[in-house]
Scaffold this motif. Structure first.
Motif, PDB file in Angstrom:
ATOM      1  N   UNK A 196     -47.537  -4.864  60.062  1.00 17.25           N
ATOM      2  CA  UNK A 196     -47.709  -6.319  60.150  1.00 17.25           C
ATOM      3  C   UNK A 196     -46.587  -7.046  59.416  1.00 17.25           C
ATOM      4  N   UNK A 197     -46.329  -6.652  58.175  1.00 15.51           N
ATOM      5  CA  UNK A 197     -45.283  -7.304  57.386  1.00 15.51           C
ATOM      6  C   UNK A 197     -43.916  -7.070  57.994  1.00 15.51           C
ATOM      7  N   UNK A 198     -43.672  -5.856  58.468  1.00 15.84           N
ATOM      8  CA  UNK A 198     -42.385  -5.546  59.083  1.00 15.84           C
ATOM      9  C   UNK A 198     -42.119  -6.467  60.275  1.00 15.84           C
ATOM     10  N   UNK A 199     -43.159  -6.736  61.060  1.00 19.58           N
ATOM     11  CA  UNK A 199     -43.013  -7.636  62.210  1.00 19.58           C
ATOM     12  C   UNK A 199     -42.814  -9.077  61.752  1.00 19.58           C
ATOM     13  N   UNK A 200     -43.590  -9.508  60.759  1.00 15.99           N
ATOM     14  CA  UNK A 200     -43.443 -10.869  60.245  1.00 15.99           C
ATOM     15  C   UNK A 200     -42.045 -11.098  59.664  1.00 15.99           C
ATOM     16  N   UNK A 213     -37.410  -0.830  75.021  1.00 15.98           N
ATOM     17  CA  UNK A 213     -38.370  -1.384  75.969  1.00 15.98           C
ATOM     18  C   UNK A 213     -39.421  -2.290  75.377  1.00 15.98           C
ATOM     19  N   UNK A 214     -39.669  -2.165  74.070  1.00 16.25           N
ATOM     20  CA  UNK A 214     -40.645  -3.040  73.414  1.00 16.25           C
ATOM     21  C   UNK A 214     -40.074  -3.481  72.074  1.00 16.25           C
ATOM     22  N   UNK A 215     -40.705  -4.486  71.478  1.00 19.89           N
ATOM     23  CA  UNK A 215     -40.210  -4.985  70.199  1.00 19.89           C
ATOM     24  C   UNK A 215     -40.674  -4.141  69.023  1.00 19.89           C
ATOM     25  N   UNK A 216     -41.722  -3.338  69.254  1.00 17.48           N
ATOM     26  CA  UNK A 216     -42.248  -2.475  68.208  1.00 17.48           C
ATOM     27  C   UNK A 216     -42.019  -1.003  68.520  1.00 17.48           C
ATOM     28  N   UNK A 217     -43.102  -0.224  68.405  1.00 19.21           N
ATOM     29  CA  UNK A 217     -42.994   1.217  68.665  1.00 19.21           C
ATOM     30  C   UNK A 217     -44.323   1.747  69.193  1.00 19.21           C
ATOM     31  N   UNK A 224     -42.204  -8.779  66.389  1.00 21.52           N
ATOM     32  CA  UNK A 224     -41.542 -10.043  66.059  1.00 21.52           C
ATOM     33  C   UNK A 224     -42.556 -11.034  65.486  1.00 21.52           C
ATOM     34  N   UNK A 225     -42.091 -11.990  64.680  1.00 23.31           N
ATOM     35  CA  UNK A 225     -43.010 -12.975  64.100  1.00 23.31           C
ATOM     36  C   UNK A 225     -43.770 -13.775  65.150  1.00 23.31           C
ATOM     37  N   UNK A 226     -43.108 -14.178  66.222  1.00 24.20           N
ATOM     38  CA  UNK A 226     -43.780 -14.988  67.241  1.00 24.20           C
ATOM     39  C   UNK A 226     -44.885 -14.197  67.927  1.00 24.20           C
ATOM     40  N   UNK A 227     -44.671 -12.908  68.152  1.00 22.29           N
ATOM     41  CA  UNK A 227     -45.705 -12.080  68.784  1.00 22.29           C
ATOM     42  C   UNK A 227     -46.926 -11.944  67.868  1.00 22.29           C
ATOM     43  N   UNK A 228     -46.684 -11.775  66.579  1.00 19.15           N
ATOM     44  CA  UNK A 228     -47.804 -11.696  65.640  1.00 19.15           C
ATOM     45  C   UNK A 228     -48.593 -12.996  65.656  1.00 19.15           C
ATOM     46  N   UNK A 229     -47.897 -14.129  65.598  1.00 19.83           N
ATOM     47  CA  UNK A 229     -48.568 -15.429  65.592  1.00 19.83           C
ATOM     48  C   UNK A 229     -49.413 -15.632  66.842  1.00 19.83           C
ATOM     49  N   UNK A 230     -48.869 -15.260  67.992  1.00 17.21           N
ATOM     50  CA  UNK A 230     -49.544 -15.505  69.265  1.00 17.21           C
ATOM     51  C   UNK A 230     -50.631 -14.487  69.589  1.00 17.21           C
ATOM     52  N   UNK A 231     -50.417 -13.232  69.210  1.00 11.89           N
ATOM     53  CA  UNK A 231     -51.343 -12.182  69.633  1.00 11.89           C
ATOM     54  C   UNK A 231     -52.318 -11.734  68.535  1.00 11.89           C
ATOM     55  N   UNK A 232     -51.921 -11.890  67.284  1.00 12.22           N
ATOM     56  CA  UNK A 232     -52.778 -11.432  66.184  1.00 12.22           C
ATOM     57  C   UNK A 232     -52.978 -12.563  65.169  1.00 12.22           C
TER      58      UNK A 232
END
Length: 260
Positions: A196-200, A213-217, A224-232
């Protein structure tokens, strides 16, 4: 890094000891109320750089809550929280984790390994295990209600369950830990908070954790921060309520320079 610069860092970072034997940990450094112990063989320059990396998390910004940061630092000091550093290849099936001197005891989690080469892998090694200490030890001790990994109603557990339910966090690789409920939830939440922190922080690439292919693994698919805000949203709120008010995002250029 040149030796002369390393000596400067010892003084700059504060109480670094390289002369008084500490049993299994001959060297240590104190930074922001955290004792960082080093096993024999860990270079002093690497020990200093780990301390600098942790120090980068305490730069000032407008989101910092001075009272919360002060509480965090006070608990870390009073509870004798520490981080261990070793050398790559030291761990084995019969590895002895070592015993720190009194009064340091149980308030630590895993090791940071000094690898044979720097770059992404070394940055990932340092950032991951510092964050494990931040979340699994210091925040757990400072805010036991919201950061209790064994309480299914804690803010941490609820936010983690959101990521699991939405298919963002794949916990299947930890199934072999289910026979020990305490360890199972401790590891699950520790890794969740790290991702979570790594993405933020938008740190997946710098730590070598992003796959094509994806922003994570494979384990945590968004990075990415925007994905965390929107999805979690619950995860983002946990980050805003605690991490954002206590820590700053480490300067990328600085981190790269420390472990190039």
């Amino acid at each position: 890094m040149k030796k002369a610069f390393s000596i400067f860092l010892i003084s700059f970072l504060g109480s670094c000891n390289t002369s008084n034997p500490q049993g299994d940990f001959p060297n240590y450094i104190d930074i922001n109320s955290l004792r960082i112990f080093a096993r024999d063989g860990v270079s002093i320059s690497f020990l200093n750089n780990v301390g600098e990396a942790y120090g980068e998390m305490f730069s000032d910004n407008s989101n910092i809550d001075s009272i919360m940061r002060s509480n965090y630092l006070t608990i870390s000091l009073e509870e004798n929280v520490y981080q261990r550093v070793g050398v790559e290849g030291m761990a084995s099936s019969n590895f002895d984790a070592g015993r720190p001197p009194i009064p340091f005891d149980e308030n630590a989690t895993d090791y940071i390994w000094e690898l044979n080469s720097g770059g992404e892998d070394q940055i990932g090694e340092v950032i991951e295990h510092l964050l494990h200490t931040v979340t699994n030890v210091i925040l757990y001790l400072t805010y036991p209600n919201d950061w209790d990994y064994n309480d299914s109603s804690s803010a941490l557990r609820i936010a983690m369950q959101e990521a699991i339910d939405k298919g963002v966090y794949d916990i299947s690789s930890y199934d072999d830990l289910k026979n020990d409920n305490d360890i199972y939830h401790k590891i699950l939440t520790q890794e969740y908070a790290y991702w979570l922190i790594l993405a933020e922080w938008d740190y997946y690439e710098i730590t070598g954790k992003k796959i094509n292919g994806i922003s994570g693994n494979e384990e945590f698919i968004i990075g990415t921060p925007s994905e965390i805000t929107n999805q979690l949203p619950l995860g983002h709120k946990l980050y805003e309520d605690y991490l954002e008010k206590i820590l700053s995002i480490p300067n990328v250029q600085k981190i790269v320079s420390l472990f190039s």
